[in-house]
Design a protein around this motif. Sequence first.
Motif, mmCIF file in Angstrom:
data_model
loop_
_atom_site.group_PDB
_atom_site.id
_atom_site.type_symbol
_atom_site.label_atom_id
_atom_site.label_comp_id
_atom_site.label_asym_id
_atom_site.label_seq_id
_atom_site.Cartn_x
_atom_site.Cartn_y
_atom_site.Cartn_z
ATOM 1 N N LYS A 139 -18.407 3.864 -0.553
ATOM 2 C CA LYS A 139 -18.455 2.143 -0.299
ATOM 3 C C LYS A 139 -17.113 1.673 -0.432
ATOM 4 C CE LYS A 139 -20.290 -2.025 -3.259
ATOM 5 N NZ LYS A 139 -20.618 -1.752 -3.754
ATOM 6 N N LEU A 140 -16.507 2.440 -1.559
ATOM 7 C CA LEU A 140 -15.380 2.475 -2.048
ATOM 8 C C LEU A 140 -13.838 2.870 -0.816
ATOM 9 C CD1 LEU A 140 -14.767 4.203 -5.388
ATOM 10 C CD2 LEU A 140 -14.227 1.282 -5.345
ATOM 11 N N ILE A 141 -14.216 3.934 -0.141
ATOM 12 C CA ILE A 141 -13.065 4.061 0.756
ATOM 13 C C ILE A 141 -13.459 2.974 2.066
ATOM 14 C CG2 ILE A 141 -12.412 5.467 3.036
ATOM 15 C CD1 ILE A 141 -13.419 7.488 1.540
ATOM 16 N N LYS A 142 -14.393 2.303 2.092
ATOM 17 C CA LYS A 142 -14.831 1.277 2.788
ATOM 18 C C LYS A 142 -14.066 -0.401 2.294
ATOM 19 C CE LYS A 142 -18.431 -1.274 6.096
ATOM 20 N NZ LYS A 142 -17.526 -2.835 5.833
ATOM 21 N N GLN A 143 -13.679 -0.102 1.601
ATOM 22 C CA GLN A 143 -13.903 -1.669 0.894
ATOM 23 C C GLN A 143 -12.483 -1.488 1.177
ATOM 24 O OE1 GLN A 143 -15.728 -1.105 -3.051
ATOM 25 N NE2 GLN A 143 -16.560 -3.863 -2.737
ATOM 26 N N TYR A 144 -11.622 -0.245 0.602
ATOM 27 C CA TYR A 144 -10.145 -0.334 0.567
ATOM 28 C C TYR A 144 -9.986 -0.578 1.935
ATOM 29 C CZ TYR A 144 -5.497 1.391 -0.689
ATOM 30 O OH TYR A 144 -4.334 1.551 -0.660
ATOM 31 N N ASN A 145 -10.197 0.358 3.058
ATOM 32 C CA ASN A 145 -9.712 0.307 4.450
ATOM 33 C C ASN A 145 -10.413 -1.298 5.135
ATOM 34 O OD1 ASN A 145 -8.711 2.447 4.595
ATOM 35 N ND2 ASN A 145 -11.167 3.447 5.260
ATOM 36 N N GLN A 178 -3.721 7.565 -5.722
ATOM 37 C CA GLN A 178 -4.380 7.359 -6.916
ATOM 38 C C GLN A 178 -6.155 6.849 -6.907
ATOM 39 O OE1 GLN A 178 -2.439 4.156 -9.404
ATOM 40 N NE2 GLN A 178 -0.921 5.732 -10.574
ATOM 41 N N PHE A 179 -6.391 5.795 -5.806
ATOM 42 C CA PHE A 179 -7.193 5.635 -4.987
ATOM 43 C C PHE A 179 -8.003 6.884 -4.657
ATOM 44 C CE2 PHE A 179 -10.253 4.381 -1.563
ATOM 45 C CZ PHE A 179 -10.817 3.060 -2.511
ATOM 46 N N ASN A 180 -7.517 7.531 -4.298
ATOM 47 C CA ASN A 180 -7.969 8.529 -3.961
ATOM 48 C C ASN A 180 -8.985 9.546 -4.593
ATOM 49 O OD1 ASN A 180 -7.669 8.059 -0.777
ATOM 50 N ND2 ASN A 180 -5.935 10.063 -0.783
ATOM 51 N N PHE A 229 0.802 -1.155 0.257
ATOM 52 C CA PHE A 229 0.028 -0.038 0.169
ATOM 53 C C PHE A 229 0.574 1.278 -0.195
ATOM 54 C CE2 PHE A 229 -2.596 -3.137 2.197
ATOM 55 C CZ PHE A 229 -3.315 -3.170 1.274
ATOM 56 N N THR A 230 1.762 1.782 -1.521
ATOM 57 C CA THR A 230 2.405 2.400 -0.735
ATOM 58 C C THR A 230 1.520 3.904 -1.619
ATOM 59 O OG1 THR A 230 2.431 2.886 -3.690
ATOM 60 C CG2 THR A 230 4.042 1.122 -2.908
ATOM 61 N N ASP A 231 2.256 5.426 -1.404
ATOM 62 C CA ASP A 231 1.952 6.394 -1.313
ATOM 63 C C ASP A 231 0.694 6.955 -2.009
ATOM 64 O OD1 ASP A 231 2.269 7.065 2.175
ATOM 65 O OD2 ASP A 231 4.096 7.801 1.522
ATOM 66 N N LYS A 255 -13.927 -5.757 -4.055
ATOM 67 C CA LYS A 255 -15.250 -7.092 -3.644
ATOM 68 C C LYS A 255 -14.287 -8.636 -4.082
ATOM 69 C CE LYS A 255 -19.923 -8.645 -3.786
ATOM 70 N NZ LYS A 255 -20.930 -9.049 -5.311
ATOM 71 N N ARG A 256 -13.676 -8.386 -5.389
ATOM 72 C CA ARG A 256 -12.992 -9.799 -4.766
ATOM 73 C C ARG A 256 -12.127 -10.424 -4.133
ATOM 74 N NH1 ARG A 256 -14.753 -8.780 -10.479
ATOM 75 N NH2 ARG A 256 -12.517 -7.863 -10.796
ATOM 76 N N LEU A 257 -11.626 -9.003 -3.982
ATOM 77 C CA LEU A 257 -9.852 -9.193 -2.911
ATOM 78 C C LEU A 257 -10.040 -9.415 -1.487
ATOM 79 C CD1 LEU A 257 -8.000 -5.884 -4.291
ATOM 80 C CD2 LEU A 257 -7.023 -8.368 -4.715
ATOM 81 N N LEU A 258 -11.652 -8.559 -1.021
ATOM 82 C CA LEU A 258 -12.325 -9.036 0.054
ATOM 83 C C LEU A 258 -12.100 -10.161 0.768
ATOM 84 C CD1 LEU A 258 -13.962 -5.774 0.847
ATOM 85 C CD2 LEU A 258 -12.255 -6.637 2.552
ATOM 86 N N THR A 259 -12.863 -11.228 -0.813
ATOM 87 C CA THR A 259 -13.665 -12.464 -0.279
ATOM 88 C C THR A 259 -12.468 -13.329 -0.685
ATOM 89 O OG1 THR A 259 -15.083 -12.158 -2.505
ATOM 90 C CG2 THR A 259 -14.752 -14.415 -1.758
ATOM 91 N N LEU A 260 -11.406 -13.494 -1.313
ATOM 92 C CA LEU A 260 -9.941 -13.993 -1.296
ATOM 93 C C LEU A 260 -9.364 -13.722 -0.071
ATOM 94 C CD1 LEU A 260 -9.077 -13.566 -4.968
ATOM 95 C CD2 LEU A 260 -9.763 -15.369 -4.013
ATOM 96 N N SER A 261 -9.316 -12.184 0.430
ATOM 97 C CA SER A 261 -8.402 -12.284 2.176
ATOM 98 C C SER A 261 -9.049 -12.901 2.966
ATOM 99 C CB SER A 261 -7.914 -11.206 1.911
ATOM 100 O OG SER A 261 -9.355 -10.402 2.033
#
Length: 270
Positions: A53-59, A38-40, A31-33, A235-241
Motif C-alpha cells: 500500500k505504501l509503495i503504491k501511495q508513494y508512486n 528512508q521510505f524503502n 524526491f531525493t535518493d 493519503k492526504r498528499l494524494l488528496t491535495l495533489s
Amino acid sequence: MFRKQFILCLIMSLLITLTLSPYASAAAIEFTDSLQAQFNATADKAGGTTRTKLIKQYNDFKSEQKQAMDWDDRISALHYANEAKISEVRKRIKDIDKDKIRRLEEQLQTAKAKSQHLFDSYTRLNKQITAAKQLKDKTLSKILQSQADGMKIVVTLARQDIRNKQAALTAAKKDKTAKAAKIRSILSDIDPYKSKIKGDKSAISTPNKLLSTEWKNFKAAVKANDAVRTSDILKRLLTLSSQILTKKKSIYNYEQKIESIIARAQNQLR
C-alpha cells in the motif's frame, strides 16, 4: 513572415525559461535518493500489505507531482503564446485598411489640389459678374455670365468628384471602426476566462500550502520509520495533489478557450 514567427517563438521560449510560471506549485517537493532510501526502509519494516500500500501511495504521489510539473509547462507555454497573439492582434487592429485609407486620402487631396485653381477662377469670375452688374454693364455681364455657364459644368463635376472621394474615405474609416469594434468585442470574451483562471490560481494556493506542510510531515514520518503515519500523510498528499491537478487542468482548458477566441479574432483580420 517565417522570420517574424521564429523570433516570436524564441521570445516565448525565453519568457518560459526565465520567468517563474504563475501556475507552478508553491510546495518544494523533492524526491531525493536519501528520502527514497528512508521510505524503502519504512515500507520494508512494515512488510506485507502495508508495504504494498505504501509503495503504491508513494508512486502515485510521485506520478501526480510529475503530472503537475507537466501541466505547469503546458499552461505556461500556451499562456505566453496567447499573450503574444493577443498583443499582435491589438497591433494589427490599428493597421486595419491602413493602405486603403491612405490611398483614399491621397486621392482626395490630389482631387482637391487639381481642382483648386478651377474653383478659384470660377469664384473670381462670379465676383466679376457681380461687379459688372453693379456697374450696369450689360454687355460685360453677358460675356462673363457666358464664361461662367461654361465653367459651371466642369466645376460641378469637380465638386461631385471631391464629394465622392470624401464619401469613400468616410465610409472606409467607418468600416475600419466597425471592424475594429467587432474584433475588440471578440477579444472581450477572453476576460471571463481570465477571471476564472485567477480564481483557480487562488484556489490552488491553499492546497499548495497544505501540501508543503504535509510533505515536511511525510519526511519526518519516514525518518522515524512510522509506517501508519506515513500512509495517512500520503493519503492526504494524494488528496491535495489531486485537487491541484484538477485546477491546473481547468486552467489549461481556459487557456485553450482563450486560444480559440484569439483565433476567431485573427480570422476577422484576414
